[in-house]
Scaffold this motif. Structure first.
Motif, mmCIF file in Angstrom:
data_model
loop_
_atom_site.group_PDB
_atom_site.id
_atom_site.type_symbol
_atom_site.label_atom_id
_atom_site.label_comp_id
_atom_site.label_asym_id
_atom_site.label_seq_id
_atom_site.Cartn_x
_atom_site.Cartn_y
_atom_site.Cartn_z
ATOM 1 N N SER A 65 0.515 -1.049 -0.251
ATOM 2 C CA SER A 65 0.013 -0.313 0.047
ATOM 3 C C SER A 65 0.517 1.359 0.174
ATOM 4 O O SER A 65 0.622 2.530 -0.150
ATOM 5 C CB SER A 65 -0.558 0.069 1.785
ATOM 6 O OG SER A 65 -0.771 0.169 2.219
ATOM 7 N N LEU A 66 2.319 0.959 0.103
ATOM 8 C CA LEU A 66 2.696 1.921 0.212
ATOM 9 C C LEU A 66 3.990 2.719 -1.235
ATOM 10 O O LEU A 66 4.768 3.971 -1.140
ATOM 11 C CB LEU A 66 4.545 2.323 1.342
ATOM 12 C CG LEU A 66 3.195 2.060 2.424
ATOM 13 C CD1 LEU A 66 4.285 1.804 4.201
ATOM 14 C CD2 LEU A 66 2.281 3.241 3.506
ATOM 15 N N LEU A 67 3.595 0.950 -1.840
ATOM 16 C CA LEU A 67 4.285 1.579 -3.435
ATOM 17 C C LEU A 67 3.263 3.061 -4.260
ATOM 18 O O LEU A 67 2.203 3.247 -4.075
ATOM 19 C CB LEU A 67 4.260 0.366 -3.806
ATOM 20 C CG LEU A 67 4.653 -0.794 -3.459
ATOM 21 C CD1 LEU A 67 4.968 -2.154 -4.192
ATOM 22 C CD2 LEU A 67 6.460 -0.220 -3.491
ATOM 23 N N PRO A 68 4.477 3.478 -4.383
ATOM 24 C CA PRO A 68 4.034 4.705 -5.947
ATOM 25 C C PRO A 68 2.594 3.645 -6.615
ATOM 26 O O PRO A 68 1.901 4.910 -6.829
ATOM 27 C CB PRO A 68 5.075 4.524 -6.456
ATOM 28 C CG PRO A 68 5.806 3.645 -5.820
ATOM 29 C CD PRO A 68 5.907 2.788 -5.153
ATOM 30 N N ILE A 69 2.959 2.776 -6.878
ATOM 31 C CA ILE A 69 1.597 2.830 -7.788
ATOM 32 C C ILE A 69 0.472 2.302 -7.209
ATOM 33 O O ILE A 69 -0.833 2.473 -7.579
ATOM 34 C CB ILE A 69 1.731 0.811 -8.261
ATOM 35 C CG1 ILE A 69 0.255 0.590 -9.662
ATOM 36 C CG2 ILE A 69 1.803 -0.085 -7.268
ATOM 37 C CD1 ILE A 69 1.069 -0.669 -10.398
ATOM 38 N N SER A 70 0.039 2.148 -5.772
ATOM 39 C CA SER A 70 -0.705 2.557 -4.696
ATOM 40 C C SER A 70 -1.732 3.664 -4.660
ATOM 41 O O SER A 70 -2.541 4.235 -4.479
ATOM 42 C CB SER A 70 -1.132 1.699 -3.581
ATOM 43 O OG SER A 70 -0.157 0.798 -3.740
ATOM 44 N N ARG A 71 -0.907 5.039 -5.622
ATOM 45 C CA ARG A 71 -1.576 5.723 -5.430
ATOM 46 C C ARG A 71 -3.087 5.728 -6.592
ATOM 47 O O ARG A 71 -3.879 6.870 -6.525
ATOM 48 C CB ARG A 71 -1.208 7.339 -5.800
ATOM 49 C CG ARG A 71 0.782 6.977 -4.794
ATOM 50 C CD ARG A 71 1.549 8.282 -5.773
ATOM 51 N NE ARG A 71 3.321 8.199 -5.064
ATOM 52 C CZ ARG A 71 3.902 8.562 -5.314
ATOM 53 N NH1 ARG A 71 4.159 9.704 -6.856
ATOM 54 N NH2 ARG A 71 5.235 8.149 -4.257
ATOM 55 N N LEU A 72 -2.528 5.124 -7.850
ATOM 56 C CA LEU A 72 -3.484 5.050 -8.684
ATOM 57 C C LEU A 72 -4.932 4.844 -7.653
ATOM 58 O O LEU A 72 -5.157 3.435 -6.734
ATOM 59 C CB LEU A 72 -3.632 4.092 -8.982
ATOM 60 C CG LEU A 72 -2.383 4.560 -10.429
ATOM 61 C CD1 LEU A 72 -2.080 3.307 -11.185
ATOM 62 C CD2 LEU A 72 -3.030 5.032 -11.164
ATOM 63 N N CYS A 125 -1.242 -9.402 -6.458
ATOM 64 C CA CYS A 125 -1.638 -8.590 -5.098
ATOM 65 C C CYS A 125 -2.930 -8.650 -4.582
ATOM 66 O O CYS A 125 -3.712 -8.609 -5.462
ATOM 67 C CB CYS A 125 -1.334 -8.020 -4.642
ATOM 68 S SG CYS A 125 -1.526 -6.619 -5.535
ATOM 69 N N ARG A 126 -3.499 -9.048 -3.225
ATOM 70 C CA ARG A 126 -4.768 -9.053 -2.808
ATOM 71 C C ARG A 126 -5.418 -7.507 -3.273
ATOM 72 O O ARG A 126 -6.399 -7.832 -3.865
ATOM 73 C CB ARG A 126 -4.539 -8.648 -1.776
ATOM 74 C CG ARG A 126 -6.094 -9.310 -1.250
ATOM 75 C CD ARG A 126 -5.978 -8.976 1.098
ATOM 76 N NE ARG A 126 -5.393 -10.195 0.871
ATOM 77 C CZ ARG A 126 -5.923 -12.363 0.762
ATOM 78 N NH1 ARG A 126 -7.391 -12.259 1.195
ATOM 79 N NH2 ARG A 126 -4.629 -12.779 1.456
ATOM 80 N N HIS A 127 -4.467 -7.076 -3.035
ATOM 81 C CA HIS A 127 -5.456 -5.283 -3.776
ATOM 82 C C HIS A 127 -5.863 -5.566 -5.590
ATOM 83 O O HIS A 127 -6.913 -5.067 -5.383
ATOM 84 C CB HIS A 127 -4.645 -3.812 -3.181
ATOM 85 C CG HIS A 127 -5.009 -2.859 -4.157
ATOM 86 N ND1 HIS A 127 -6.546 -2.046 -3.551
ATOM 87 C CD2 HIS A 127 -4.611 -1.923 -5.122
ATOM 88 C CE1 HIS A 127 -6.019 -1.330 -4.409
ATOM 89 N NE2 HIS A 127 -6.189 -0.634 -4.799
ATOM 90 N N TRP A 128 -5.050 -5.478 -5.969
ATOM 91 C CA TRP A 128 -4.976 -5.748 -7.521
ATOM 92 C C TRP A 128 -6.304 -6.787 -7.665
ATOM 93 O O TRP A 128 -7.252 -6.823 -8.491
ATOM 94 C CB TRP A 128 -3.558 -6.065 -8.604
ATOM 95 C CG TRP A 128 -3.165 -5.016 -8.571
ATOM 96 C CD1 TRP A 128 -2.851 -4.382 -7.492
ATOM 97 C CD2 TRP A 128 -1.936 -4.989 -9.609
ATOM 98 N NE1 TRP A 128 -2.425 -2.935 -8.307
ATOM 99 C CE2 TRP A 128 -1.355 -3.217 -9.612
ATOM 100 C CE3 TRP A 128 -1.535 -5.692 -11.173
ATOM 101 C CZ2 TRP A 128 -0.038 -3.222 -10.189
ATOM 102 C CZ3 TRP A 128 -0.478 -5.650 -11.120
ATOM 103 C CH2 TRP A 128 0.329 -4.434 -11.097
ATOM 104 N N ARG A 129 -6.687 -7.925 -7.019
ATOM 105 C CA ARG A 129 -7.048 -9.053 -7.520
ATOM 106 C C ARG A 129 -8.733 -8.205 -6.910
ATOM 107 O O ARG A 129 -9.571 -8.921 -7.339
ATOM 108 C CB ARG A 129 -6.537 -10.135 -6.199
ATOM 109 C CG ARG A 129 -8.061 -11.191 -6.381
ATOM 110 C CD ARG A 129 -7.846 -12.789 -5.634
ATOM 111 N NE ARG A 129 -8.156 -13.807 -5.589
ATOM 112 C CZ ARG A 129 -8.668 -14.782 -6.542
ATOM 113 N NH1 ARG A 129 -7.524 -15.088 -7.915
ATOM 114 N NH2 ARG A 129 -9.735 -15.707 -6.837
ATOM 115 N N ASN A 130 -8.959 -7.590 -5.666
ATOM 116 C CA ASN A 130 -9.710 -7.079 -5.364
ATOM 117 C C ASN A 130 -10.266 -5.891 -6.176
ATOM 118 O O ASN A 130 -11.641 -5.950 -6.635
ATOM 119 C CB ASN A 130 -9.630 -6.700 -4.398
ATOM 120 C CG ASN A 130 -9.563 -7.165 -2.131
ATOM 121 O OD1 ASN A 130 -10.291 -8.430 -3.097
ATOM 122 N ND2 ASN A 130 -9.333 -6.940 -1.409
#
Length: 661
Positions: A65-72, A125-130
């Protein structure tokens, strides 16, 4: 660096201490303890391990969640996934045999992974799957591409639109259709959600069984495609094509924009056509059709209703004249009741007999900006006026209007029994340079005409008539190519004398030598005697500034001919340099078998000379297969070395050798 190492050490120590405190009460246990006690201890340790794994998963999620791509935003990420989902290379499907002798388990797993296509994003990752699971529209794209997953993808798509491409199994019985295609029948129960429907290899005998499932309303349908394979060797024009029901989709397709029919028809009076902007009708029978429900009048009436049509493709699906048993002559416009106007048409592709193509173009009124592709097949009933009529219409289309510029570049290619003409409104650089671009990436022509199975005399007459059109004195670039060794009855002045605005000229094959000879006849120097009886010839290409020569036999053949051609070219360029009327500023030479020393001579005359550095000329096809029959015994001994010391011939050379750009 030392601070990071200290932090890592303290973290490990902290978690080791915490873990030890969680199982400290088991320190006194050993493998010799009682069975019941050991069983209970093992269960507690399993629960602790599960808790550790869950904690690690939570920490990984926190780290991600702290990676730059998670800003999307999730919607933005889903939009990215949607582009991937419609990519043809990322459609989930079986990409070949998975289990082959000698393949490692790692290779098998990799193949399985590739079969998943875009669905691989759900394993990152779980976020992309969701995110993927929360957007049902992703799961409805080409939902039948991997049959084993169709049911699950159907469940995940919820109520989102579906794209269905279903290949029917050939050879099954009609009665067994419901069983063999039961999954497809289940999908059609959701016809109201279908956005794209493609039926591949539909057996005409199964249309009656399938039709009841295609009668429901399809309010979301945007594209419908159906193809029925013909019986082997079935080229009869009298046998009617199979018909789909006229009340298809309950006549409710308000969003239908694209309709593609191959070897099958829907009644031309059906309301389904009214909203279509992209229509394609094609058949594998290379002849016109004689059918009561597919006539010229009905086809024109259909096109008259489709005033919003933007793309029209007709491949060997032009109807015959019902009053004649053989393909007719061109029908007068008065008999058509006026021309059919298609004011929004952007692309027109027609393939069929010459006379049928000419009839259709006469019957249509299309904007000059329309991209035009014609593929005309000559038959015994085709007359020379059919060619003239067709090319006159093409020439008027090339002329443009106030809002559309005329054709700037014209390309004419002579093949054995074939004439190919192309036109560009913007300059195609690849025709006049040594460009190595892929064919697909080159600037595509706005107009393309192919005449097949045409005799040399006939296409010479046709080309001469075509080149007499008045607007060709505005053409700024010309490309002429041939794959034959001899071009009898071809003279540049007869065909292109009125092309006075040509600044860029490309010649390839057997037309190069007569071009040099005829350009040399230009009146570079005015006659000194005013009473001379001889009248100097008219200028040929007086505005010429850029010249490309390709596949000319400057070398590796008769040495005397080689010397004559090189000398003629040098003298021509010298005369041009001294003449105030015309001047070659750039010369391009490709696959001409010319030597380095000759290139140096040319560079001393022309400011810019571009050369492919190859001393070998590409081969050309012979128009007369037995013209060298007398020397057949020594053919292998005297075979020319086409490529000299440069044997590495790439695909670009092969395309040029056969006049393909």
């Amino acid at each position: 660096m030392s601070e990071i190492q200290d932090t890592n050490t303290s973290s490990i120590s902290a978690w080791e201490s915490f873990g030890a405190s969680r199982i400290s009460h088991m320190d006194r246990l050993s493998a010799s303890s009682g069975v019941a006690v050991l069983e209970e201890a093992r269960l507690k340790l399993e629960r602790e391990i599960e808790a550790i794994c869950a904690t690690a998963t939570t920490m990984r999620m926190r780290r991600n969640s702290l990676l730059p791509i998670s800003r999307l935003h999730p919607d933005v990420l889903a939009c990215v996934f949607s582009f991937l989902a419609v990519d043809e290379t990322e459609i989930p499907r079986n990409r070949g045999r998975l289990y082959q002798y000698g393949r490692s388990s790692a290779a098998i797993r990799e193949s399985l992974y590739e079969n998943q296509g875009w669905i691989r994003v759900t394993h990152v990752c779980r976020h992309w799957r969701n995110v993927a699971l929360d957007h049902p529209s992703l799961w409805g794209v080409d939902i039948c591409s991997f049959p084993a997953w169709t049911d699950e993808r159907m469940r995940r798509s919820k109520h989102a639109p579906l794209d269905i491409t279903y290949p029917f199994v050939q050879g099954g019985s009609v009665g067994a259709m419901k069983v063999s295609n039961s999954k497809f029948i289940d999908l059609l129960s959701a016809l109201g959600r279908v956005r794209e429907l493609t039926l591949c290899r539909l057996n005409p005998r199964d249309i009656g069984e399938l039709s009841p499932y295609l009668l429901g309303a399809a309010s979301l349908l945007e594209s419908f495609s159906c193809d029925c394979p013909l019986e082997p060797n079935d080229h009869s024009t009298s046998r009617p094509l199979p018909l789909l029901p006229s009340n298809l989709f309950d006549r409710t397709t308000p969003r239908l924009r694209k309709l593609t029919l191959t070897n099958v028809l829907i009644s031309l009076e059906a309301p389904l056509y009214d909203s279509v902007v992209d229509l394609s009708l094609s058949s594998n029978r290379h002849s016109c059709f004689d059918s009561s429900y597919f006539t010229r009048d009905r086809l024109l009436a259909l096109l008259h209703r489709m005033s919003r049509l933007q793309s029209l493709e007709i491949y060997h699906m032009l109807p015959c004249d019902s009053e004649q048993a053989i393909p007719p002559s061109i029908t007068p416009l008065a008999d058509l009741g006026g021309r059919v106007s298609l004011p929004r048409l952007r692309s027109l592709i027609v393939s069929g007999n010459i006379q049928d193509c000419a009839w259709l173009l006469q019957a249509l009124c299309i904007p000059p900006s329309t991209t035009l592709r014609l593929d005309g097949l000559s038959e015994g009933s085709a007359l020379i006026q059919h060619y003239h009529t067709l090319l006159s219409i093409v020439a008027s289309h090339m002329h443009g209007d106030i809002s559309t510029i005329p054709i700037q570049c014209l390309s004419i290619n002579f093949f054995p029994d074939q004439l190919h003409i192309e036109g560009w409104r913007t300059f195609p650089e690849h025709l006049f340079s040594l460009s190595t671009q892929e064919i697909e990436s080159c600037n595509q022509p706005e107009i393309s005409v192919d005449f097949l199975a045409v005799t040399t005399d006939r296409f010479m007459q046709t080309l001469r008539h075509f080149c007499e059109e008045p607007f060709f004195d505005e053409v700024a670039a010309l490309d002429v190519s041939t794959t034959t060794v001899k071009m009898s009855a071809f003279t540049w002045r007869d065909f292109f004398g009125r092309f006075t605005s040509v600044q860029k000229l490309a010649a390839s094959g057997a037309v190069v030598e007569p071009l040099i000879d005829e350009l040399s006849q230009n009146p570079f120097v005015a006659s000194e005697s005013e009473d001379s009886d001889s009248t100097p010839p008219e200028w040929l290409f007086p505005a010429l500034r850029r010249l490309k020569l390709c596949r000319a036999n400057f070398g590796h053949y008769d040495s005397g001919e080689e010397e004559r051609l090189c000398i003629a070219l040098v003298e021509l360029l010298e005369d041009m340099q001294d003449c105030p009327t015309t001047n070659i500023e750039e010369l391009v030479i490709q696959n001409c078998g010319i030597q380095d020393i000759d290139i140096e001579d040319l560079r001393s005359i022309v400011p810019t000379v571009t050369w492919d550095s190859r001393s070998g000329a590409a081969p050309r096809l012979s128009q007369e297969p037995y013209e060298d029959e007398e020397e057949e015994e020594d053919w292998y001994d005297d075979e020319p070395n086409f490529f000299d010391e440069h044997p590495d011939v790439d695909m670009h050379d092969i395309f040029h050798a056969f006049g393909m750009h």
